[in-house]
Design a protein around this motif. Structure first.
Motif, PDB file in Angstrom:
ATOM      1  N   LYS A 153      50.940  23.980  91.833  1.00 33.48           N
ATOM      2  CA  LYS A 153      51.017  25.442  91.728  1.00 33.48           C
ATOM      3  C   LYS A 153      49.626  26.049  91.848  1.00 33.48           C
ATOM      4  CE  LYS A 153      55.071  25.638  88.759  1.00 33.48           C
ATOM      5  NZ  LYS A 153      55.466  24.311  89.164  1.00 33.48           N
ATOM      6  N   THR A 154      49.569  27.295  92.261  1.00 33.60           N
ATOM      7  CA  THR A 154      48.320  28.049  92.229  1.00 33.60           C
ATOM      8  C   THR A 154      48.153  28.649  90.831  1.00 33.60           C
ATOM      9  OG1 THR A 154      49.326  30.136  92.912  1.00 33.60           O
ATOM     10  CG2 THR A 154      48.549  28.669  94.678  1.00 33.60           C
ATOM     11  N   TYR A 214      41.888  30.539  84.814  1.00 35.84           N
ATOM     12  CA  TYR A 214      40.955  29.796  85.657  1.00 35.84           C
ATOM     13  C   TYR A 214      39.870  29.099  84.844  1.00 35.84           C
ATOM     14  CZ  TYR A 214      43.542  31.997  89.330  1.00 35.84           C
ATOM     15  OH  TYR A 214      44.574  32.391  90.144  1.00 35.84           O
ATOM     16  N   ALA A 260      42.514  19.830  92.192  1.00 35.87           N
ATOM     17  CA  ALA A 260      42.750  21.040  92.972  1.00 35.87           C
ATOM     18  C   ALA A 260      42.590  20.719  94.449  1.00 35.87           C
ATOM     19  CB  ALA A 260      41.786  22.138  92.564  1.00 35.87           C
ATOM     20  N   GLU A 288      42.090  22.770  98.076  1.00 38.53           N
ATOM     21  CA  GLU A 288      41.784  24.074  98.668  1.00 38.53           C
ATOM     22  C   GLU A 288      42.683  24.297  99.878  1.00 38.53           C
ATOM     23  OE1 GLU A 288      37.881  26.567 100.182  1.00 38.53           O
ATOM     24  OE2 GLU A 288      37.660  24.534  99.436  1.00 38.53           O
ATOM     25  N   ASP A 289      43.306  25.460  99.918  1.00 39.32           N
ATOM     26  CA  ASP A 289      44.267  25.775 100.975  1.00 39.32           C
ATOM     27  C   ASP A 289      43.590  26.420 102.173  1.00 39.32           C
ATOM     28  OD1 ASP A 289      46.433  26.506 102.514  1.00 39.32           O
ATOM     29  OD2 ASP A 289      47.355  27.753 101.004  1.00 39.32           O
ATOM     30  N   ARG A 310      42.409  30.035  98.307  1.00 39.29           N
ATOM     31  CA  ARG A 310      43.464  29.693  97.345  1.00 39.29           C
ATOM     32  C   ARG A 310      43.392  28.200  97.011  1.00 39.29           C
ATOM     33  NH1 ARG A 310      47.411  32.050  99.942  1.00 39.29           N
ATOM     34  NH2 ARG A 310      47.163  33.909  98.709  1.00 39.29           N
ATOM     35  N   HIS A 318      45.388  25.005  95.002  1.00 38.89           N
ATOM     36  CA  HIS A 318      46.656  24.512  94.488  1.00 38.89           C
ATOM     37  C   HIS A 318      46.322  23.393  93.505  1.00 38.89           C
ATOM     38  CE1 HIS A 318      49.101  26.619  97.528  1.00 38.89           C
ATOM     39  NE2 HIS A 318      47.985  26.499  98.240  1.00 38.89           N
ATOM     40  N   TYR A 319      46.808  23.533  92.281  1.00 39.19           N
ATOM     41  CA  TYR A 319      46.493  22.594  91.217  1.00 39.19           C
ATOM     42  C   TYR A 319      47.657  21.644  90.993  1.00 39.19           C
ATOM     43  CZ  TYR A 319      42.821  25.981  90.369  1.00 39.19           C
ATOM     44  OH  TYR A 319      41.748  26.817  90.515  1.00 39.19           O
TER      45      TYR A 319
END
Length: 74
Positions: free
Chosen positions: A17-18, A35, A49, A51-52, A56, A58-59
């Motif tokens: 999820k973000t 955060y 995490a 990186e998208d 963004r 995503h964890y």
């Protein structure tokens, strides 16, 4: 471990999820602090995490981290 971090683990047990998705899915987490908790949990090796798009993240639970809560029965 505090309530917010336990909530993050609970949410991530259901999949990646973000931060914003976690805030929206929780009555506990807030944009102003989620955060900070995510950063601390990454430093501790509990979550990772991805990186998208350079903006963004995503964890997800770290591979060695078992889910904090059992998955719901379907």
């Amino acid at each position: 471990m505090g309530i917010a971090k336990k909530e993050i683990l609970r949410l991530l047990a259901g999949g990646e999820k973000t931060g914003l998705e976690m805030v929206q899915a929780s009555q506990i987490l807030r944009c102003g602090t989620v955060y900070v908790h995510l950063s601390q949990m990454m430093d501790d090796g509990v979550i990772t995490a991805r990186e998208d798009d350079g903006f963004r993240f995503h964890y997800s639970l770290a591979p060695s981290q078992p889910p904090a809560f059992p998955a719901p029965c379907v």
